[in-house]
Design a protein around this motif. Structure first.
Motif, PDB file in Angstrom:
ATOM      1  N   LEU A  76      45.386  38.737  38.753  1.00 33.62           N
ATOM      2  CA  LEU A  76      45.067  37.714  39.407  1.00 33.62           C
ATOM      3  C   LEU A  76      43.985  38.263  40.618  1.00 33.62           C
ATOM      4  O   LEU A  76      43.101  38.030  41.110  1.00 33.62           O
ATOM      5  CB  LEU A  76      45.374  36.545  40.187  1.00 33.62           C
ATOM      6  CG  LEU A  76      45.302  34.907  39.314  1.00 33.62           C
ATOM      7  CD1 LEU A  76      46.179  33.915  39.763  1.00 33.62           C
ATOM      8  CD2 LEU A  76      43.880  34.944  39.265  1.00 33.62           C
ATOM      9  N   ASN A  77      45.312  39.725  41.019  1.00 35.77           N
ATOM     10  CA  ASN A  77      44.834  39.437  43.127  1.00 35.77           C
ATOM     11  C   ASN A  77      43.105  40.949  42.738  1.00 35.77           C
ATOM     12  O   ASN A  77      43.950  42.299  43.061  1.00 35.77           O
ATOM     13  CB  ASN A  77      45.529  40.297  43.414  1.00 35.77           C
ATOM     14  CG  ASN A  77      45.033  40.623  45.092  1.00 35.77           C
ATOM     15  OD1 ASN A  77      44.738  40.307  45.481  1.00 35.77           O
ATOM     16  ND2 ASN A  77      46.102  42.173  45.433  1.00 35.77           N
ATOM     17  N   TYR A  78      42.063  40.083  42.008  1.00 32.84           N
ATOM     18  CA  TYR A  78      41.177  41.312  41.883  1.00 32.84           C
ATOM     19  C   TYR A  78      39.885  40.422  42.236  1.00 32.84           C
ATOM     20  O   TYR A  78      40.144  39.065  42.132  1.00 32.84           O
ATOM     21  CB  TYR A  78      40.869  41.450  40.955  1.00 32.84           C
ATOM     22  CG  TYR A  78      40.454  42.731  39.896  1.00 32.84           C
ATOM     23  CD1 TYR A  78      40.469  44.424  40.533  1.00 32.84           C
ATOM     24  CD2 TYR A  78      39.142  42.315  39.107  1.00 32.84           C
ATOM     25  CE1 TYR A  78      39.466  45.012  40.133  1.00 32.84           C
ATOM     26  CE2 TYR A  78      38.123  43.451  38.874  1.00 32.84           C
ATOM     27  CZ  TYR A  78      38.323  44.825  39.239  1.00 32.84           C
ATOM     28  OH  TYR A  78      37.055  45.757  39.288  1.00 32.84           O
ATOM     29  N   ARG A  79      38.835  40.799  41.989  1.00 29.97           N
ATOM     30  CA  ARG A  79      37.476  39.549  43.081  1.00 29.97           C
ATOM     31  C   ARG A  79      37.302  39.091  41.802  1.00 29.97           C
ATOM     32  O   ARG A  79      35.783  39.736  41.419  1.00 29.97           O
ATOM     33  CB  ARG A  79      36.477  40.618  43.387  1.00 29.97           C
ATOM     34  CG  ARG A  79      37.028  41.909  44.913  1.00 29.97           C
ATOM     35  CD  ARG A  79      36.241  41.769  45.799  1.00 29.97           C
ATOM     36  NE  ARG A  79      35.639  43.024  45.095  1.00 29.97           N
ATOM     37  CZ  ARG A  79      34.315  43.591  45.821  1.00 29.97           C
ATOM     38  NH1 ARG A  79      34.259  42.996  47.121  1.00 29.97           N
ATOM     39  NH2 ARG A  79      33.690  44.570  45.789  1.00 29.97           N
ATOM     40  N   LEU A  80      38.226  38.730  40.928  1.00 27.58           N
ATOM     41  CA  LEU A  80      37.509  37.534  39.728  1.00 27.58           C
ATOM     42  C   LEU A  80      37.137  36.465  40.451  1.00 27.58           C
ATOM     43  O   LEU A  80      37.284  35.782  41.422  1.00 27.58           O
ATOM     44  CB  LEU A  80      38.888  37.322  39.019  1.00 27.58           C
ATOM     45  CG  LEU A  80      39.457  38.690  38.813  1.00 27.58           C
ATOM     46  CD1 LEU A  80      40.645  37.770  37.928  1.00 27.58           C
ATOM     47  CD2 LEU A  80      38.778  39.187  37.708  1.00 27.58           C
ATOM     48  N   LYS A  81      35.805  36.086  39.391  1.00 25.39           N
ATOM     49  CA  LYS A  81      35.089  34.746  39.911  1.00 25.39           C
ATOM     50  C   LYS A  81      36.033  33.213  40.308  1.00 25.39           C
ATOM     51  O   LYS A  81      36.313  32.488  40.439  1.00 25.39           O
ATOM     52  CB  LYS A  81      33.532  34.862  39.308  1.00 25.39           C
ATOM     53  CG  LYS A  81      32.558  35.547  39.939  1.00 25.39           C
ATOM     54  CD  LYS A  81      31.485  35.254  39.342  1.00 25.39           C
ATOM     55  CE  LYS A  81      30.621  36.361  39.772  1.00 25.39           C
ATOM     56  NZ  LYS A  81      30.815  37.414  39.363  1.00 25.39           N
ATOM     57  N   ALA A  82      36.495  33.779  38.555  1.00 26.95           N
ATOM     58  CA  ALA A  82      37.638  32.497  38.707  1.00 26.95           C
ATOM     59  C   ALA A  82      38.935  32.571  39.145  1.00 26.95           C
ATOM     60  O   ALA A  82      39.906  31.732  38.920  1.00 26.95           O
ATOM     61  CB  ALA A  82      37.456  32.401  36.184  1.00 26.95           C
ATOM     62  N   ILE A  83      39.045  33.147  40.063  1.00 22.24           N
ATOM     63  CA  ILE A  83      40.638  33.127  41.054  1.00 22.24           C
ATOM     64  C   ILE A  83      41.358  31.554  40.657  1.00 22.24           C
ATOM     65  O   ILE A  83      42.268  31.800  40.768  1.00 22.24           O
ATOM     66  CB  ILE A  83      40.981  33.904  42.525  1.00 22.24           C
ATOM     67  CG1 ILE A  83      42.175  33.950  42.377  1.00 22.24           C
ATOM     68  CG2 ILE A  83      40.525  33.761  42.741  1.00 22.24           C
ATOM     69  CD1 ILE A  83      42.497  35.502  43.556  1.00 22.24           C
ATOM     70  N   ASN A  84      40.608  30.913  41.533  1.00 18.25           N
ATOM     71  CA  ASN A  84      41.192  29.445  41.839  1.00 18.25           C
ATOM     72  C   ASN A  84      41.207  28.386  40.939  1.00 18.25           C
ATOM     73  O   ASN A  84      42.357  27.680  40.284  1.00 18.25           O
ATOM     74  CB  ASN A  84      40.319  29.126  43.322  1.00 18.25           C
ATOM     75  CG  ASN A  84      40.116  29.629  44.071  1.00 18.25           C
ATOM     76  OD1 ASN A  84      41.022  29.694  44.537  1.00 18.25           O
ATOM     77  ND2 ASN A  84      39.076  29.709  45.057  1.00 18.25           N
ATOM     78  N   LEU A  85      40.234  28.702  39.515  1.00 22.75           N
ATOM     79  CA  LEU A  85      40.326  27.970  38.370  1.00 22.75           C
ATOM     80  C   LEU A  85      41.855  28.299  37.851  1.00 22.75           C
ATOM     81  O   LEU A  85      42.614  27.691  37.538  1.00 22.75           O
ATOM     82  CB  LEU A  85      39.092  28.402  36.932  1.00 22.75           C
ATOM     83  CG  LEU A  85      39.466  27.835  36.412  1.00 22.75           C
ATOM     84  CD1 LEU A  85      39.429  26.274  36.406  1.00 22.75           C
ATOM     85  CD2 LEU A  85      38.781  28.395  35.196  1.00 22.75           C
ATOM     86  N   PHE A  86      42.289  29.799  37.285  1.00 21.74           N
ATOM     87  CA  PHE A  86      43.562  30.469  36.850  1.00 21.74           C
ATOM     88  C   PHE A  86      44.753  30.278  37.470  1.00 21.74           C
ATOM     89  O   PHE A  86      45.726  29.619  37.310  1.00 21.74           O
ATOM     90  CB  PHE A  86      43.114  31.915  37.066  1.00 21.74           C
ATOM     91  CG  PHE A  86      42.553  32.755  35.742  1.00 21.74           C
ATOM     92  CD1 PHE A  86      42.484  32.221  33.954  1.00 21.74           C
ATOM     93  CD2 PHE A  86      41.423  33.166  35.911  1.00 21.74           C
ATOM     94  CE1 PHE A  86      42.135  32.541  33.429  1.00 21.74           C
ATOM     95  CE2 PHE A  86      39.968  33.331  34.741  1.00 21.74           C
ATOM     96  CZ  PHE A  86      40.888  32.954  33.860  1.00 21.74           C
TER      97      PHE A  86
END
Lengths: 294, 304
Positions: free
Chosen positions: A92-102
């Motif tokens: 998760l610790n990556y610049r993913l757009k959906a980090i909060n959703l996950f």
């Protein structure tokens, strides 16, 4: 603050002091005393010396079984849960757009997991014709008798607690996000691969939270009660009869308060010894930022 | 782990066409993030599916429940909810919800007030024995409840509190949940004291300073405390199991266990329907305020 009586702060913490004495310190000492007595709730506690402990360690087959099952449970559940939580946090610790959703989706089970309703759900999804076996059938796997087999029943509880990896993950994620990015850049420029960066930079920097999670999860796992009480009811063949269940039965079903206290103290000493070992060993593997040790 | 896209990109500085190496790195970064999304989505789905299935199953007929792994009921019915709500006791499930609420509200308020006072004492004053007392907070955090439970029960029996909510309320109202005390202390330590000192100079007492200056600043932490206490109390099973004996006073968790024990073996949909209802308050509260949960865990945890 200047000018105030030096006892002023004591007034503010007085609720804590009273609570500590009444509901923690006194019961703590009392249970130690009770563990040397025979007490059935009706008469007064009768001093029996080491008799309870002697019975526990020499004649009580249920205790042997229960202790063994508890240790297996703790030493499988805690590492599985922490490794899984760390793995997901790293992904998760990556610049993913959906980090909060996950993060939310993963966190929901730990909010609900302690609920009896989830334990009830677990009974159904691991039933003979439950969700898990139906899912396995899609892959051509023979149905597994999860609750009937002493080898798999405990694992259903382990899975339930691993399913609740969310709070450990949130703590890992916060730690990962606070790691200084320039360290990564420097290492990448020096030609370090992703695994090397993780192993030699990230992992050492988050050892304080690994340590924290390890201690908290271990203390918690030793006290697991709801899972075996609701899902497997300690069975089959006492294969999920964890010590807290045994203590509960001795205290509140057999009303053998002295014996139950002795078991509780054995459990307490095990937890304490393991915690002390963890604290002692932490000097060797936990790295605190600003610490001069290399 | 490190992402290549975070590395300085010389192409942007010079305006040159990207080199062979940069193209390779960018492709690698794209594959990397696609891989992460896939792993996260698959695991996320596996994790959430039991909950989705639970909701669907609660609208299924009993015969359908164990025949397919899908969650969508072929003939949706609310019979499970109707029958489950009635329960096998003289009370409806609504009664048990009110009991849970009646346990939660005083306990949560008591926790918030006592934690505020105690954390203020620890974070803002020096007094004899402070270090030892603070050490007991940490020790209690690690102390397994299992070792104090039996004498606590005996204590509450002797003062006549069994089968009432008092054993569930009072220890928490005396700042008995070390986790919350610790969390508020940590939060308060991070707040600068300037405003408080200004108020004291203007002649406010410490209690006035606490109420009018500190409490408003503490609000995020206190909301976290209340939310966690709400969840944990809603989920608490062992406490009520030991202390509450009359069905009339059962909270939801005990009522659910009772329904497993007393419902005929084939009435699964009733039990699942009531499980859905039992989870609903926690879910609603979580989604309304998830920010506070995540922050609460991070303050209480990371700084530990």
């Amino acid at each position: 603050m200047g000018g105030d009586s030096k006892y002023l702060g004591l007034w503010y913490v007085s609720p804590y002091i009273i609570g500590l004495l009444l509901f923690t310190a006194f019961p703590f000492l009392a249970s130690f005393y009770l563990s040397f007595t025979d007490y059935d709730l009706l008469s007064t506690p009768e001093w029996v010396g080491m008799k309870n402990y002697e019975k526990l360690f020499t004649r009580d087959r249920t205790f042997d079984k229960s202790l063994k099952v508890t240790l297996i449970y703790v030493f499988t559940t805690v590492p599985l849960k922490l490794v899984f939580a760390l793995f997901i946090a790293v992904v998760l610790n990556y610049r993913l757009k959906a980090i909060n959703l996950f993060r939310t989706a993963y966190y929901v089970p730990s909010i609900l997991g302690g609920s009896i309703a989830i334990a009830v759900l677990w009974r159904y999804i691991f039933a003979d014709t439950g969700l898990v076996n139906m899912g396995l059938a899609l892959f051509g796997v023979e149905p597994i008798n999860w609750f009937g087999d002493p080898n798999t029943a405990l694992f259903t509880i382990t899975l339930l607690r691993c399913w609740q990896f969310g709070s450990a993950m949130v703590i890992f994620l916060a730690a990962l996000q606070s790691v200084d990015k320039s360290l990564y850049e420097a290492a990448a420029i020096d030609g370090a691969g992703q695994w090397q960066i993780f192993r030699y930079i990230t992992l050492p920097l988050i050892t304080p939270v690994i340590f924290f999670n390890l201690i908290m999860q271990t203390v918690q796992a030793f006290q697991e009660f709801n899972g075996p009480y609701i899902i497997t009811e300690g069975g089959p063949l006492k294969s999920t009869y964890l010590l807290p269940l045994y203590i509960y039965d001795e205290a509140f079903k057999s009303f053998d308060m002295g014996y139950a206290s002795a078991i509780a103290w054995v459990l307490f000493v095990i937890i304490m010894v393991l915690t002390l070992i963890a604290f002692w060993s932490s000097k060797k593997w936990v790295y605190y930022a600003g610490d001069k040790r290399s | 782990m490190v992402s290549y896209s975070e590395l300085p990109n010389p192409a942007h500085n010079t305006g040159d066409a990207p080199t062979q190496l940069e193209l390779k790195l960018r492709r690698k970064a794209r594959i990397n993030s696609a891989l992460r999304y896939t792993v996260l989505a698959v695991i996320g789905l596996i994790m959430v599916y039991p909950l989705i299935w639970l909701v669907g199953a609660s609208f299924k007929t009993n015969s359908e429940m164990f025949s397919s792994p899908g969650f969508w009921p072929s003939e949706p019915t609310v019979q499970g909810y109707i029958d489950g709500w009635k329960t096998s006791t003289p009370y409806t499930f609504g009664h048990f919800f009110l009991n849970s609420l009646w346990i939660i509200i005083p306990k949560t308020i008591g926790t918030a007030i006592s934690c505020t006072l105690v954390a203020y004492g620890f974070a803002r004053f020096d007094f004899p024995g402070k270090n030892i007392l603070f050490a007991t907070v940490i020790a209690t955090l690690l102390l397994p409840n299992v070792v104090t439970r039996i004498p606590q029960y005996l204590l509450f029996r002797d003062i006549g509190w069994l089968d009432s909510f008092l054993p569930l309320w009072v220890p928490s109202a005396m700042a008995g949940d070390a986790f919350f005390v610790f969390m508020v202390i940590q939060f308060l330590r991070a707040i600068p004291r300037d405003m408080e000192e200004a108020a004291r100079v203007d002649g406010a007492t410490t209690l006035q300073t606490l109420i009018f200056i500190v409490v408003p600043m503490l609000m995020p932490a206190l909301i976290s405390v209340c939310l966690f206490q709400f969840m944990w109390t809603m989920n608490d099973f062992l406490g009520p199991l030991i202390y509450i004996s009359s069905v009339e006073k059962y909270p939801v968790s005990l009522a659910l266990k009772l329904s497993i024990d007393t419902t005929e073996a084939f009435a699964w949909n009733q039990i699942l329907a009531m499980s859905v209802l039992a989870l609903t308050p926690s879910l609603v509260v979580f989604f309304m305020a998830q920010k506070y949960f995540i922050e609460g865990i991070s303050t209480g945890g990371v700084k530990g």
